[in-house]
Design a protein around this motif. Structure first.
Motif, PDB file in Angstrom:
ATOM      1  N   ALA A   1      98.388   1.011  48.567  1.00  0.00           N
ATOM      2  CA  ALA A   1      97.220   0.657  49.767  1.00  0.00           C
ATOM      3  C   ALA A   1      98.231   0.523  50.855  1.00  0.00           C
ATOM      4  CB  ALA A   1      96.513  -0.701  49.250  1.00  0.00           C
ATOM      5  N   SER A   2      99.353  -0.336  50.710  1.00  0.00           N
ATOM      6  CA  SER A   2     100.172  -0.263  51.936  1.00  0.00           C
ATOM      7  C   SER A   2     100.594   0.912  52.451  1.00  0.00           C
ATOM      8  CB  SER A   2     101.381  -1.058  51.387  1.00  0.00           C
ATOM      9  OG  SER A   2     101.187  -2.206  51.040  1.00  0.00           O
ATOM     10  N   LEU A   3     101.154   1.917  51.715  1.00  0.00           N
ATOM     11  CA  LEU A   3     101.354   3.402  52.081  1.00  0.00           C
ATOM     12  C   LEU A   3     100.320   4.068  52.866  1.00  0.00           C
ATOM     13  CD1 LEU A   3     103.686   5.495  52.066  1.00  0.00           C
ATOM     14  CD2 LEU A   3     102.885   6.220  50.017  1.00  0.00           C
ATOM     15  N   ALA A   4      99.007   3.865  52.175  1.00  0.00           N
ATOM     16  CA  ALA A   4      97.851   4.565  52.752  1.00  0.00           C
ATOM     17  C   ALA A   4      97.624   4.114  54.446  1.00  0.00           C
ATOM     18  CB  ALA A   4      96.663   4.110  52.213  1.00  0.00           C
ATOM     19  N   LEU A   5      97.803   2.505  54.386  1.00  0.00           N
ATOM     20  CA  LEU A   5      97.673   1.929  55.870  1.00  0.00           C
ATOM     21  C   LEU A   5      98.728   2.348  56.715  1.00  0.00           C
ATOM     22  CD1 LEU A   5      96.749  -1.752  54.739  1.00  0.00           C
ATOM     23  CD2 LEU A   5      95.351  -0.052  55.985  1.00  0.00           C
ATOM     24  N   ALA A   6     100.036   2.214  56.180  1.00  0.00           N
ATOM     25  CA  ALA A   6     101.135   2.658  57.138  1.00  0.00           C
ATOM     26  C   ALA A   6     100.921   4.335  57.600  1.00  0.00           C
ATOM     27  CB  ALA A   6     102.644   2.712  56.277  1.00  0.00           C
ATOM     28  N   ARG A   7     100.367   5.007  56.649  1.00  0.00           N
ATOM     29  CA  ARG A   7     100.305   6.401  57.064  1.00  0.00           C
ATOM     30  C   ARG A   7      99.242   6.663  58.293  1.00  0.00           C
ATOM     31  NH1 ARG A   7     100.736   9.403  51.462  1.00  0.00           N
ATOM     32  NH2 ARG A   7     102.991   9.644  51.347  1.00  0.00           N
ATOM     33  N   GLY A   8      98.047   5.580  58.089  1.00  0.00           N
ATOM     34  CA  GLY A   8      96.825   5.573  58.995  1.00  0.00           C
ATOM     35  C   GLY A   8      97.345   4.892  60.389  1.00  0.00           C
TER      36      GLY A   8
END
Length: 92
Positions: free
Chosen positions: A42-49
């Motif tokens: 989830a953190s990676l998805a947020l960072a990419r977003g």
């Protein structure tokens, strides 16, 4: 009358109890590991977003999609609450 005998636990019973406790701890550790993995995803998805590629046009809902994906990942892992459970009426 005879005096009551103290409870005597055999070493086999103690071993079985310790194995059961160890198995329970392993199951808990596995669950924590799965939840930690979900948090990392989830953190990676947020960072990419939050990253804005140079070719992306302004106003694209990139961050919104990433936030939704991160939320879905957390929900799938059993972390967090669904909107209907905790924040009714906050979004239309």
């Amino acid at each position: 009358m005879s005096e009551p005998q103290p409870d005597v636990v055999s070493s086999e019973e103690r071993t079985h109890a310790l194995e059961a406790e160890l198995n329970a701890l392993r199951a808990r550790a596995d669950k924590v590991d799965q939840q930690l993995q979900a948090l990392a995803e989830a953190s990676l998805a947020l960072a990419r977003g939050l990253e804005s590629p140079p070719v992306e046009e302004p106003g694209q809902p990139h961050a919104e999609r990433a936030a939704r994906l991160a939320h879905e990942l957390l929900l799938a892992a059993g972390l967090g609450r669904r909107r209907s459970e905790g924040s009714e009426g906050s979004e239309g």
